[in-house]
Design an enzyme around this catalytic site. Structure first.
Site, PDB file in Angstrom:
ATOM      1  N   GLU A 293       0.835  -1.209   0.000  1.00  0.00           N
ATOM      2  CA  GLU A 293       0.000   0.000   0.000  1.00  0.00           C
ATOM      3  C   GLU A 293       0.868   1.257   0.000  1.00  0.00           C
ATOM      4  O   GLU A 293       1.699   1.446   0.884  1.00  0.00           O
ATOM      5  CB  GLU A 293      -0.926  -0.015   1.214  1.00  0.00           C
ATOM      6  CG  GLU A 293      -1.928  -1.155   1.145  1.00  0.00           C
ATOM      7  CD  GLU A 293      -2.542  -1.498   2.483  1.00  0.00           C
ATOM      8  OE1 GLU A 293      -3.670  -2.011   2.488  1.00  0.00           O
ATOM      9  OE2 GLU A 293      -1.900  -1.274   3.525  1.00  0.00           O
TER      10      GLU A 293
ATOM     11  N   ARG B  11       4.292   1.172   2.050  1.00  0.00           N
ATOM     12  CA  ARG B  11       4.307   0.149   3.092  1.00  0.00           C
ATOM     13  C   ARG B  11       5.303  -0.930   2.661  1.00  0.00           C
ATOM     14  O   ARG B  11       5.204  -1.475   1.572  1.00  0.00           O
ATOM     15  CB  ARG B  11       2.910  -0.428   3.266  1.00  0.00           C
ATOM     16  CG  ARG B  11       2.803  -1.650   4.152  1.00  0.00           C
ATOM     17  CD  ARG B  11       1.343  -2.041   4.336  1.00  0.00           C
ATOM     18  NE  ARG B  11       1.195  -3.341   4.988  1.00  0.00           N
ATOM     19  CZ  ARG B  11       0.046  -3.801   5.503  1.00  0.00           C
ATOM     20  NH1 ARG B  11      -1.053  -3.061   5.426  1.00  0.00           N
ATOM     21  NH2 ARG B  11      -0.006  -4.985   6.078  1.00  0.00           N
TER      22      ARG B  11
ATOM     23  N   ARG C  45      -0.431  -1.196  16.184  1.00  0.00           N
ATOM     24  CA  ARG C  45      -1.066  -0.063  15.511  1.00  0.00           C
ATOM     25  C   ARG C  45      -1.734   0.817  16.558  1.00  0.00           C
ATOM     26  O   ARG C  45      -2.827   0.533  17.038  1.00  0.00           O
ATOM     27  CB  ARG C  45      -2.073  -0.548  14.465  1.00  0.00           C
ATOM     28  CG  ARG C  45      -1.405  -1.280  13.298  1.00  0.00           C
ATOM     29  CD  ARG C  45      -2.396  -1.698  12.237  1.00  0.00           C
ATOM     30  NE  ARG C  45      -1.731  -2.408  11.150  1.00  0.00           N
ATOM     31  CZ  ARG C  45      -2.352  -2.886  10.081  1.00  0.00           C
ATOM     32  NH1 ARG C  45      -3.679  -2.726   9.955  1.00  0.00           N
ATOM     33  NH2 ARG C  45      -1.683  -3.530   9.146  1.00  0.00           N
TER      34      ARG C  45
END
Length: 544
Positions: A399, A415, A479
Protein backbone atom coordinates in the site's frame (compact mmCIF):
# COMPACT_ATOMS: atom_id res chain seq x y z
CA UNK A 1 5.59 43.51 70.84
CA UNK A 2 3.76 41.01 73.04
CA UNK A 3 1.02 40.69 70.41
CA UNK A 4 3.61 39.98 67.72
CA UNK A 5 5.18 37.23 69.83
CA UNK A 6 1.76 35.61 70.37
CA UNK A 7 0.97 35.69 66.64
CA UNK A 8 4.38 34.19 65.79
CA UNK A 9 3.86 31.42 68.34
CA UNK A 10 0.41 30.67 66.88
CA UNK A 11 1.88 30.51 63.37
CA UNK A 12 4.56 28.05 64.51
CA UNK A 13 1.90 25.91 66.23
CA UNK A 14 -0.25 25.74 63.10
CA UNK A 15 2.76 24.84 60.97
CA UNK A 16 3.57 21.98 63.32
CA UNK A 17 0.13 20.38 62.86
CA UNK A 18 0.50 17.53 60.33
CA UNK A 19 -1.53 17.78 57.09
CA UNK A 20 -4.41 15.32 57.19
CA UNK A 21 -4.00 13.11 54.12
CA UNK A 22 -5.56 9.86 52.98
CA UNK A 23 -3.37 6.78 53.33
CA UNK A 24 -3.96 5.43 49.83
CA UNK A 25 -2.56 6.84 46.58
CA UNK A 26 -4.72 7.30 43.48
CA UNK A 27 -3.05 6.82 40.11
CA UNK A 28 -4.37 9.12 37.38
CA UNK A 29 -4.09 8.56 33.62
CA UNK A 30 -5.32 11.24 31.24
CA UNK A 31 -6.29 9.99 27.79
CA UNK A 32 -5.10 11.22 24.41
CA UNK A 33 -7.91 10.08 22.11
CA UNK A 34 -10.45 11.90 19.93
CA UNK A 35 -13.40 13.48 21.77
CA UNK A 36 -16.36 12.58 19.57
CA UNK A 37 -18.91 15.38 19.48
CA UNK A 38 -21.83 12.99 18.95
CA UNK A 39 -20.81 10.65 21.78
CA UNK A 40 -22.49 10.87 25.17
CA UNK A 41 -19.39 9.61 26.96
CA UNK A 42 -15.75 10.25 26.07
CA UNK A 43 -13.10 9.00 28.49
CA UNK A 44 -11.18 11.99 29.85
CA UNK A 45 -9.42 10.46 32.88
CA UNK A 46 -8.93 6.98 34.31
CA UNK A 47 -8.43 6.58 38.06
CA UNK A 48 -6.84 3.53 39.71
CA UNK A 49 -7.09 3.22 43.49
CA UNK A 50 -5.60 0.45 45.62
CA UNK A 51 -7.89 0.61 48.66
CA UNK A 52 -5.74 -0.70 51.49
CA UNK A 53 -7.19 1.52 54.21
CA UNK A 54 -9.70 3.85 52.54
CA UNK A 55 -13.40 3.04 52.80
CA UNK A 56 -15.09 5.67 50.61
CA UNK A 57 -14.27 7.92 47.68
CA UNK A 58 -16.10 11.14 48.53
CA UNK A 59 -15.50 13.39 45.54
CA UNK A 60 -13.28 14.40 42.65
CA UNK A 61 -12.51 18.05 41.88
CA UNK A 62 -11.69 18.80 38.25
CA UNK A 63 -10.26 22.04 36.87
CA UNK A 64 -10.88 23.01 33.25
CA UNK A 65 -8.26 25.11 31.45
CA UNK A 66 -8.63 28.85 31.05
CA UNK A 67 -8.94 28.69 27.27
CA UNK A 68 -11.72 26.10 27.24
CA UNK A 69 -15.00 27.22 25.67
CA UNK A 70 -17.28 26.14 28.52
CA UNK A 71 -20.41 26.87 26.50
CA UNK A 72 -19.57 23.87 24.28
CA UNK A 73 -19.50 21.36 27.16
CA UNK A 74 -22.74 19.51 27.83
CA UNK A 75 -21.68 17.56 30.92
CA UNK A 76 -18.91 15.95 32.91
CA UNK A 77 -19.59 12.66 34.71
CA UNK A 78 -17.93 10.42 37.26
CA UNK A 79 -18.30 6.68 36.83
CA UNK A 80 -17.32 3.78 39.08
CA UNK A 81 -15.90 0.85 37.12
CA UNK A 82 -15.71 -1.81 39.81
CA UNK A 83 -12.76 -3.93 40.87
CA UNK A 84 -9.79 -5.75 39.42
CA UNK A 85 -9.52 -9.50 38.86
CA UNK A 86 -6.84 -11.13 41.01
CA UNK A 87 -5.11 -12.59 37.97
CA UNK A 88 -4.70 -9.05 36.61
CA UNK A 89 -2.79 -7.84 39.66
CA UNK A 90 0.56 -6.40 38.72
CA UNK A 91 -0.56 -5.37 35.24
CA UNK A 92 -1.21 -1.77 36.32
CA UNK A 93 -4.40 -1.52 34.31
CA UNK A 94 -6.67 1.50 34.49
CA UNK A 95 -9.87 -0.27 33.44
CA UNK A 96 -11.06 -3.89 33.60
CA UNK A 97 -12.92 -3.60 30.27
CA UNK A 98 -13.60 -1.15 27.47
CA UNK A 99 -16.32 1.00 29.02
CA UNK A 100 -17.46 2.23 25.59
CA UNK A 101 -17.42 -0.24 22.73
CA UNK A 102 -15.91 0.76 19.41
CA UNK A 103 -17.01 -2.43 17.68
CA UNK A 104 -20.38 -3.53 19.08
CA UNK A 105 -23.26 -2.30 16.89
CA UNK A 106 -25.57 0.10 18.70
CA UNK A 107 -23.26 0.47 21.70
CA UNK A 108 -20.58 2.86 20.53
CA UNK A 109 -21.96 6.19 21.75
CA UNK A 110 -22.24 5.85 25.51
CA UNK A 111 -20.90 4.01 28.53
CA UNK A 112 -22.15 0.43 28.78
CA UNK A 113 -24.26 0.38 31.99
CA UNK A 114 -23.19 -3.21 32.58
CA UNK A 115 -19.63 -2.07 33.21
CA UNK A 116 -20.02 1.27 35.02
CA UNK A 117 -22.14 2.98 37.65
CA UNK A 118 -22.75 6.69 37.12
CA UNK A 119 -22.03 8.43 40.41
CA UNK A 120 -22.30 12.08 39.46
CA UNK A 121 -23.06 14.39 36.54
CA UNK A 122 -22.50 18.14 36.25
CA UNK A 123 -24.16 19.86 33.30
CA UNK A 124 -23.02 23.20 31.84
CA UNK A 125 -19.94 23.23 34.10
CA UNK A 126 -17.80 26.14 35.20
CA UNK A 127 -14.01 26.15 35.35
CA UNK A 128 -14.06 23.99 38.49
CA UNK A 129 -16.24 20.90 38.70
CA UNK A 130 -17.00 18.93 41.87
CA UNK A 131 -18.04 15.36 41.11
CA UNK A 132 -19.63 13.68 44.10
CA UNK A 133 -18.81 10.01 44.46
CA UNK A 134 -19.69 8.67 47.91
CA UNK A 135 -18.69 5.28 46.54
CA UNK A 136 -17.93 2.43 48.92
CA UNK A 137 -14.50 1.00 48.17
CA UNK A 138 -13.69 -2.68 48.07
CA UNK A 139 -10.33 -3.96 49.34
CA UNK A 140 -7.83 -3.97 46.48
CA UNK A 141 -7.96 -2.17 43.14
CA UNK A 142 -10.99 0.05 42.42
CA UNK A 143 -11.53 1.78 39.09
CA UNK A 144 -13.15 5.15 38.36
CA UNK A 145 -13.30 7.23 35.20
CA UNK A 146 -14.36 10.72 34.19
CA UNK A 147 -16.48 11.29 31.09
CA UNK A 148 -16.80 14.35 28.86
CA UNK A 149 -19.82 15.10 26.67
CA UNK A 150 -19.80 17.98 24.19
CA UNK A 151 -22.79 19.85 22.79
CA UNK A 152 -23.93 19.45 19.18
CA UNK A 153 -22.40 22.23 17.13
CA UNK A 154 -19.08 22.19 18.97
CA UNK A 155 -16.29 23.43 16.72
CA UNK A 156 -14.09 20.69 15.27
CA UNK A 157 -11.02 22.74 16.13
CA UNK A 158 -11.97 23.31 19.77
CA UNK A 159 -9.71 21.87 22.45
CA UNK A 160 -10.29 20.95 26.08
CA UNK A 161 -7.61 20.95 28.76
CA UNK A 162 -8.22 19.71 32.29
CA UNK A 163 -6.51 18.43 35.41
CA UNK A 164 -7.53 16.70 38.61
CA UNK A 165 -7.29 19.28 41.41
CA UNK A 166 -8.05 16.87 44.25
CA UNK A 167 -9.72 13.61 45.23
CA UNK A 168 -11.12 13.03 48.70
CA UNK A 169 -11.05 9.66 50.47
CA UNK A 170 -12.77 9.29 53.86
CA UNK A 171 -12.83 13.07 54.17
CA UNK A 172 -9.08 13.40 53.52
CA UNK A 173 -7.21 14.58 50.43
CA UNK A 174 -5.63 11.70 48.55
CA UNK A 175 -2.12 11.68 47.19
CA UNK A 176 -2.31 11.71 43.38
CA UNK A 177 0.24 10.06 41.10
CA UNK A 178 -0.31 11.26 37.52
CA UNK A 179 1.22 8.76 35.10
CA UNK A 180 0.34 10.60 31.86
CA UNK A 181 2.06 13.57 30.26
CA UNK A 182 1.31 17.12 31.30
CA UNK A 183 -0.47 19.61 29.07
CA UNK A 184 -2.60 17.19 27.06
CA UNK A 185 -5.03 18.91 24.70
CA UNK A 186 -8.21 16.96 24.00
CA UNK A 187 -9.21 17.45 20.37
CA UNK A 188 -12.67 17.12 18.90
CA UNK A 189 -13.72 14.60 16.29
CA UNK A 190 -16.73 13.17 14.50
CA UNK A 191 -17.51 9.48 14.19
CA UNK A 192 -18.39 9.41 10.49
CA UNK A 193 -19.01 5.65 10.61
CA UNK A 194 -19.72 3.49 13.66
CA UNK A 195 -20.04 -0.28 13.92
CA UNK A 196 -23.58 -1.22 12.93
CA UNK A 197 -24.34 1.87 10.85
CA UNK A 198 -26.40 0.96 7.77
CA UNK A 199 -26.44 -2.66 8.98
CA UNK A 200 -22.71 -3.03 8.42
CA UNK A 201 -20.50 -4.78 10.95
CA UNK A 202 -17.42 -2.75 10.07
CA UNK A 203 -16.05 0.14 8.04
CA UNK A 204 -12.42 0.10 6.96
CA UNK A 205 -9.83 1.58 4.56
CA UNK A 206 -10.40 5.37 4.43
CA UNK A 207 -9.76 7.69 1.51
CA UNK A 208 -10.34 11.45 1.63
CA UNK A 209 -10.29 14.33 -0.88
CA UNK A 210 -11.48 17.92 -1.09
CA UNK A 211 -13.21 18.91 -4.33
CA UNK A 212 -12.79 22.23 -6.10
CA UNK A 213 -16.01 23.35 -4.39
CA UNK A 214 -14.61 22.59 -0.93
CA UNK A 215 -16.69 19.44 -0.47
CA UNK A 216 -15.08 16.66 1.54
CA UNK A 217 -15.54 13.16 0.11
CA UNK A 218 -14.60 10.22 2.28
CA UNK A 219 -14.56 6.67 0.90
CA UNK A 220 -14.18 3.37 2.72
CA UNK A 221 -15.03 -0.32 2.70
CA UNK A 222 -18.53 -1.20 3.90
CA UNK A 223 -17.85 -4.64 5.38
CA UNK A 224 -21.30 -5.98 6.14
CA UNK A 225 -20.57 -9.30 7.85
CA UNK A 226 -17.25 -8.78 9.63
CA UNK A 227 -14.06 -6.76 9.44
CA UNK A 228 -12.22 -9.25 7.20
CA UNK A 229 -10.74 -8.41 3.80
CA UNK A 230 -12.03 -9.43 0.38
CA UNK A 231 -13.44 -11.85 -0.61
CA UNK A 232 -16.55 -10.98 1.41
CA UNK A 233 -19.74 -8.96 1.19
CA UNK A 234 -18.02 -5.58 0.79
CA UNK A 235 -19.10 -2.43 -1.06
CA UNK A 236 -17.34 0.90 -1.47
CA UNK A 237 -19.12 3.54 0.61
CA UNK A 238 -18.84 7.31 0.44
CA UNK A 239 -19.67 10.04 2.95
CA UNK A 240 -19.99 13.64 1.80
CA UNK A 241 -19.59 16.83 3.83
CA UNK A 242 -20.20 20.39 2.64
CA UNK A 243 -19.38 22.11 5.96
CA UNK A 244 -15.76 21.16 6.56
CA UNK A 245 -16.49 17.83 8.19
CA UNK A 246 -18.94 18.95 10.88
CA UNK A 247 -21.79 16.94 9.38
CA UNK A 248 -21.90 14.16 6.81
CA UNK A 249 -24.65 13.21 4.40
CA UNK A 250 -26.28 9.81 4.15
CA UNK A 251 -23.89 7.16 2.86
CA UNK A 252 -23.67 6.58 -0.89
CA UNK A 253 -22.32 3.48 -2.68
CA UNK A 254 -20.13 4.47 -5.65
CA UNK A 255 -19.25 0.81 -6.26
CA UNK A 256 -21.41 -2.21 -5.37
CA UNK A 257 -21.90 -5.40 -7.40
CA UNK A 258 -24.70 -7.14 -5.50
CA UNK A 259 -25.42 -10.58 -6.97
CA UNK A 260 -23.68 -9.92 -10.27
CA UNK A 261 -23.31 -12.93 -12.54
CA UNK A 262 -25.60 -15.05 -10.41
CA UNK A 263 -23.19 -15.22 -7.49
CA UNK A 264 -24.09 -14.09 -3.96
CA UNK A 265 -23.08 -10.65 -2.71
CA UNK A 266 -20.45 -12.31 -0.53
CA UNK A 267 -18.68 -13.41 -3.73
CA UNK A 268 -18.94 -10.02 -5.43
CA UNK A 269 -16.96 -7.87 -3.03
CA UNK A 270 -15.34 -4.61 -4.09
CA UNK A 271 -13.05 -2.64 -1.83
CA UNK A 272 -9.79 -1.02 -0.71
CA UNK A 273 -10.81 2.22 -2.46
CA UNK A 274 -8.70 5.14 -3.57
CA UNK A 275 -10.21 8.47 -4.61
CA UNK A 276 -8.96 11.48 -6.56
CA UNK A 277 -10.26 14.84 -7.75
CA UNK A 278 -9.39 15.97 -11.26
CA UNK A 279 -8.65 19.56 -10.31
CA UNK A 280 -8.93 20.67 -13.95
CA UNK A 281 -12.57 19.51 -14.31
CA UNK A 282 -13.72 18.72 -10.73
CA UNK A 283 -14.57 15.20 -11.89
CA UNK A 284 -14.03 12.69 -9.10
CA UNK A 285 -12.73 9.16 -9.59
CA UNK A 286 -12.87 6.17 -7.27
CA UNK A 287 -10.86 3.04 -8.04
CA UNK A 288 -11.26 -0.30 -6.26
CA UNK A 289 -10.59 -4.02 -6.59
CA UNK A 290 -13.60 -6.16 -7.55
CA UNK A 291 -13.44 -9.86 -6.77
CA UNK A 292 -15.94 -12.17 -8.48
CA UNK A 293 -16.31 -15.67 -7.08
CA UNK A 294 -13.25 -16.99 -5.19
CA UNK A 295 -15.41 -18.94 -2.76
CA UNK A 296 -15.14 -16.44 0.10
CA UNK A 297 -11.44 -17.02 0.57
CA UNK A 298 -9.06 -14.08 0.99
CA UNK A 299 -8.52 -12.46 -2.40
CA UNK A 300 -4.83 -11.83 -1.69
CA UNK A 301 -4.31 -15.57 -2.09
CA UNK A 302 -7.27 -16.49 -4.30
CA UNK A 303 -6.70 -14.14 -7.23
CA UNK A 304 -4.64 -15.83 -9.96
CA UNK A 305 -2.83 -14.97 -13.20
CA UNK A 306 -4.89 -14.17 -16.25
CA UNK A 307 -7.49 -11.55 -17.12
CA UNK A 308 -10.83 -13.32 -16.74
CA UNK A 309 -13.00 -12.02 -13.89
CA UNK A 310 -13.66 -15.54 -12.62
CA UNK A 311 -9.97 -16.08 -11.93
CA UNK A 312 -8.35 -12.73 -11.20
CA UNK A 313 -9.40 -9.55 -9.40
CA UNK A 314 -10.66 -6.74 -11.62
CA UNK A 315 -9.63 -3.09 -11.38
CA UNK A 316 -12.73 -0.90 -11.63
CA UNK A 317 -13.45 2.83 -11.62
CA UNK A 318 -16.50 4.95 -10.84
CA UNK A 319 -16.81 8.58 -11.93
CA UNK A 320 -18.77 11.52 -10.55
CA UNK A 321 -19.34 14.74 -12.49
CA UNK A 322 -21.53 16.44 -9.84
CA UNK A 323 -19.22 16.87 -6.85
CA UNK A 324 -19.69 13.34 -5.56
CA UNK A 325 -23.48 13.26 -5.48
CA UNK A 326 -24.02 10.57 -8.11
CA UNK A 327 -21.76 7.97 -9.66
CA UNK A 328 -21.36 6.21 -12.98
CA UNK A 329 -21.70 2.51 -13.60
CA UNK A 330 -18.43 0.61 -12.96
CA UNK A 331 -15.71 1.05 -15.59
CA UNK A 332 -13.41 -1.97 -15.86
CA UNK A 333 -9.83 -0.99 -16.75
CA UNK A 334 -8.15 -4.33 -15.99
CA UNK A 335 -7.23 -4.91 -19.64
CA UNK A 336 -5.54 -1.49 -19.80
CA UNK A 337 -3.10 -1.95 -16.95
CA UNK A 338 -2.77 -5.56 -15.76
CA UNK A 339 -0.03 -7.91 -16.91
CA UNK A 340 -1.63 -11.35 -17.40
CA UNK A 341 1.19 -12.99 -15.42
CA UNK A 342 0.35 -11.07 -12.28
CA UNK A 343 -1.73 -12.74 -9.60
CA UNK A 344 -3.42 -9.60 -8.29
CA UNK A 345 -3.54 -5.94 -9.31
CA UNK A 346 -5.14 -3.32 -7.12
CA UNK A 347 -4.84 0.31 -6.16
CA UNK A 348 -3.00 1.80 -3.23
CA UNK A 349 -5.89 2.61 -0.86
CA UNK A 350 -6.37 6.21 0.19
CA UNK A 351 -6.16 8.84 -2.51
CA UNK A 352 -4.66 9.78 -5.85
CA UNK A 353 -3.63 13.16 -7.23
CA UNK A 354 -3.82 15.52 -10.19
CA UNK A 355 -0.35 16.63 -11.23
CA UNK A 356 0.39 20.24 -12.14
CA UNK A 357 0.13 19.38 -15.85
CA UNK A 358 -3.28 17.70 -15.40
CA UNK A 359 -2.09 14.08 -15.33
CA UNK A 360 -4.21 11.88 -13.05
CA UNK A 361 -2.22 9.48 -10.86
CA UNK A 362 -3.30 6.63 -8.59
CA UNK A 363 -0.89 4.54 -6.50
CA UNK A 364 -1.00 0.83 -7.32
CA UNK A 365 0.25 -2.52 -6.06
CA UNK A 366 0.48 -5.89 -7.76
CA UNK A 367 1.50 -9.44 -6.92
CA UNK A 368 3.86 -10.52 -9.67
CA UNK A 369 4.35 -13.94 -11.28
CA UNK A 370 6.60 -15.02 -8.40
CA UNK A 371 3.95 -14.01 -5.83
CA UNK A 372 5.96 -11.01 -4.60
CA UNK A 373 4.04 -7.72 -4.11
CA UNK A 374 5.29 -4.48 -5.63
CA UNK A 375 4.10 -0.86 -5.36
CA UNK A 376 3.92 1.58 -8.25
CA UNK A 377 1.57 4.03 -9.97
CA UNK A 378 -0.88 4.19 -12.84
CA UNK A 379 -1.70 7.40 -14.68
CA UNK A 380 -4.03 8.97 -17.23
CA UNK A 381 -3.14 11.78 -19.63
CA UNK A 382 -6.68 12.15 -21.02
CA UNK A 383 -8.85 12.84 -17.98
CA UNK A 384 -9.38 9.22 -16.98
CA UNK A 385 -10.31 7.56 -20.28
CA UNK A 386 -7.10 5.58 -20.65
CA UNK A 387 -4.63 4.40 -18.01
CA UNK A 388 -1.04 3.17 -18.12
CA UNK A 389 1.44 1.51 -15.78
CA UNK A 390 5.20 1.11 -16.10
CA UNK A 391 7.59 -0.30 -13.49
CA UNK A 392 7.35 -0.88 -9.77
CA UNK A 393 9.20 1.43 -7.41
CA UNK A 394 10.49 -1.18 -4.96
CA UNK A 395 9.88 -4.87 -4.54
CA UNK A 396 8.12 -6.45 -1.54
CA UNK A 397 6.04 -3.32 -0.96
CA UNK A 398 2.27 -2.91 -0.98
CA UNK A 399 0.00 0.00 0.00
CA UNK A 400 1.49 3.30 -1.16
CA UNK A 401 0.58 6.97 -1.49
CA UNK A 402 1.84 9.40 -4.12
CA UNK A 403 2.61 13.13 -4.01
CA UNK A 404 4.00 15.60 -6.55
CA UNK A 405 6.95 17.20 -4.78
CA UNK A 406 8.09 19.30 -7.76
CA UNK A 407 6.48 19.83 -11.16
CA UNK A 408 6.70 16.45 -12.88
CA UNK A 409 8.43 14.78 -9.91
CA UNK A 410 6.47 12.15 -7.98
CA UNK A 411 7.26 10.71 -4.57
CA UNK A 412 5.89 7.27 -3.70
CA UNK A 413 5.69 6.49 0.02
CA UNK A 414 5.27 2.73 0.51
CA UNK A 415 4.31 0.15 3.09
CA UNK A 416 7.32 -2.17 3.20
CA UNK A 417 6.94 -5.80 4.21
CA UNK A 418 10.42 -5.71 5.74
CA UNK A 419 8.94 -3.61 8.53
CA UNK A 420 10.46 -0.89 10.66
CA UNK A 421 10.18 2.14 8.39
CA UNK A 422 8.58 3.43 5.21
CA UNK A 423 10.14 2.97 1.80
CA UNK A 424 10.27 6.10 -0.38
CA UNK A 425 11.10 6.43 -4.08
CA UNK A 426 11.13 9.19 -6.70
CA UNK A 427 10.19 9.12 -10.39
CA UNK A 428 10.50 11.88 -12.98
CA UNK A 429 8.98 9.90 -15.84
CA UNK A 430 5.68 8.56 -14.48
CA UNK A 431 7.15 5.33 -13.19
CA UNK A 432 9.37 4.24 -16.05
CA UNK A 433 12.38 4.65 -13.76
CA UNK A 434 12.69 5.09 -10.01
CA UNK A 435 15.39 6.24 -7.60
CA UNK A 436 15.46 5.65 -3.87
CA UNK A 437 14.82 8.79 -1.81
CA UNK A 438 17.39 9.64 0.86
CA UNK A 439 14.75 9.26 3.60
CA UNK A 440 13.79 5.73 2.53
CA UNK A 441 13.80 3.04 5.20
CA UNK A 442 14.96 5.35 7.97
CA UNK A 443 12.96 8.57 8.42
CA UNK A 444 9.40 7.38 9.01
CA UNK A 445 8.74 4.53 11.47
CA UNK A 446 6.02 2.06 10.57
CA UNK A 447 4.64 -1.26 11.74
CA UNK A 448 3.77 -2.51 8.22
CA UNK A 449 0.56 -0.53 7.78
CA UNK A 450 -1.05 1.83 5.30
CA UNK A 451 -0.19 5.55 5.65
CA UNK A 452 -1.12 8.87 4.06
CA UNK A 453 1.03 11.47 2.30
CA UNK A 454 0.03 14.76 0.67
CA UNK A 455 1.97 17.68 -0.77
CA UNK A 456 0.72 21.22 -0.08
CA UNK A 457 2.33 24.10 -1.93
CA UNK A 458 3.26 27.36 -0.21
CA UNK A 459 0.56 29.32 -2.03
CA UNK A 460 -2.09 26.90 -0.78
CA UNK A 461 -1.44 27.10 2.98
CA UNK A 462 -1.36 29.72 5.70
CA UNK A 463 2.26 28.98 6.59
CA UNK A 464 3.46 30.05 3.15
CA UNK A 465 5.84 27.08 2.94
CA UNK A 466 5.97 23.94 0.81
CA UNK A 467 4.73 21.13 3.04
CA UNK A 468 4.73 17.35 2.96
CA UNK A 469 2.14 16.06 5.41
CA UNK A 470 2.14 12.44 6.57
CA UNK A 471 0.05 10.31 8.92
CA UNK A 472 0.31 6.77 10.27
CA UNK A 473 0.63 4.83 13.54
CA UNK A 474 3.93 6.24 14.79
CA UNK A 475 5.41 2.96 15.96
CA UNK A 476 7.31 -0.04 14.65
CA UNK A 477 5.12 -2.62 16.39
CA UNK A 478 1.36 -2.68 16.76
CA UNK A 479 -1.07 -0.06 15.51
CA UNK A 480 -1.53 2.85 17.88
CA UNK A 481 -0.28 6.43 18.33
CA UNK A 482 -1.85 7.74 15.13
CA UNK A 483 0.18 10.87 14.37
CA UNK A 484 0.29 13.70 11.83
CA UNK A 485 3.77 14.84 10.80
CA UNK A 486 4.94 17.72 8.61
CA UNK A 487 8.23 17.96 6.72
CA UNK A 488 9.56 21.35 5.64
CA UNK A 489 12.40 20.00 3.49
CA UNK A 490 10.65 17.77 0.98
CA UNK A 491 10.51 14.71 3.20
CA UNK A 492 14.21 14.47 4.03
CA UNK A 493 13.56 15.04 7.74
CA UNK A 494 10.50 14.84 9.97
CA UNK A 495 11.21 16.84 13.11
CA UNK A 496 9.53 15.69 16.36
CA UNK A 497 8.64 19.36 16.91
CA UNK A 498 6.40 19.19 13.84
CA UNK A 499 4.34 16.17 14.88
CA UNK A 500 0.95 15.87 16.56
CA UNK A 501 -0.32 12.72 18.27
CA UNK A 502 -4.07 12.35 17.70
CA UNK A 503 -4.91 8.92 19.09
CA UNK A 504 -2.82 6.85 21.48
CA UNK A 505 -5.29 3.95 21.45
CA UNK A 506 -5.06 0.66 19.58
CA UNK A 507 -6.79 0.79 16.21
CA UNK A 508 -6.69 -0.61 12.67
CA UNK A 509 -4.27 2.15 11.74
CA UNK A 510 -5.30 3.35 8.26
CA UNK A 511 -5.67 7.09 7.57
CA UNK A 512 -6.05 9.64 4.79
CA UNK A 513 -5.31 13.38 4.74
CA UNK A 514 -6.81 16.30 2.80
CA UNK A 515 -6.67 20.05 3.23
CA UNK A 516 -9.99 21.58 4.33
CA UNK A 517 -8.84 25.14 3.74
CA UNK A 518 -5.54 27.01 3.80
CA UNK A 519 -5.38 26.87 7.59
CA UNK A 520 -6.72 23.40 8.34
CA UNK A 521 -5.84 19.80 7.56
CA UNK A 522 -8.51 17.11 7.69
CA UNK A 523 -7.92 13.46 8.48
CA UNK A 524 -10.26 10.49 8.07
CA UNK A 525 -8.91 7.49 9.92
CA UNK A 526 -9.53 4.22 11.72
CA UNK A 527 -9.35 5.42 15.32
CA UNK A 528 -9.67 3.71 18.68
CA UNK A 529 -13.10 5.29 19.22
CA UNK A 530 -14.92 4.87 15.87
CA UNK A 531 -14.38 2.91 12.68
CA UNK A 532 -14.22 6.09 10.58
CA UNK A 533 -13.20 9.17 12.58
CA UNK A 534 -12.78 12.66 11.15
CA UNK A 535 -10.72 15.38 12.79
CA UNK A 536 -9.69 18.88 11.72
CA UNK A 537 -6.33 20.28 12.82
CA UNK A 538 -4.94 23.77 12.37
CA UNK A 539 -1.56 23.73 10.63
CA UNK A 540 -0.30 26.19 13.24
CA UNK A 541 -1.01 23.58 15.92
CA UNK A 542 1.66 21.43 14.28
CA UNK A 543 4.09 24.08 12.99
CA UNK A 544 4.27 26.58 15.85
Amino acid sequence: MKKAVILFSLFCFLCAIPVVQAADTIFVRETRIPILIERQDNVLFYLRLDAKESQTLNDVVLNLGEGVNLSEIQSIKLYYGGTEALQDSGKKRFAPVGYISSNTPGKTLAANPSYSIKKSEVTNPGNQVVLKGDQKLFPGINYFWISLQMKPGTSLTSKVTADIASITLDGKKALLDVVSENGIEHRMGVGVRHAGDDNSAAFRIPGLVTTNKGTLLGVYDVRYNSSVDLQEHVDVGLSRSTDGGKTWEKMRLPLAFGEFGGLPAGQNGVGDPSILVDTKTNNVWVVAAWTHGMGNQRAWWSSHPGMDMNHTAQLVLAKSTDDGKTWSAPINITEQVKDPSWYFLLQGPGRGITMSDGTLVFPTQFIDSTRVPNAGIMYSKDGGKNWKMHNYARTNTTEAQVAEVEPGVLMLNMRDNRGGSRAVAITKDLGKTWTEHESSRKALPESVCMASLISVKAKDNVLGKDLLIFSNPNTTKGRYNTTIKISLDGGVTWSPEHQLLLDEGNNWGYSCLSMIDKETIGILYESSVAHMTFQAVKLKDIIK
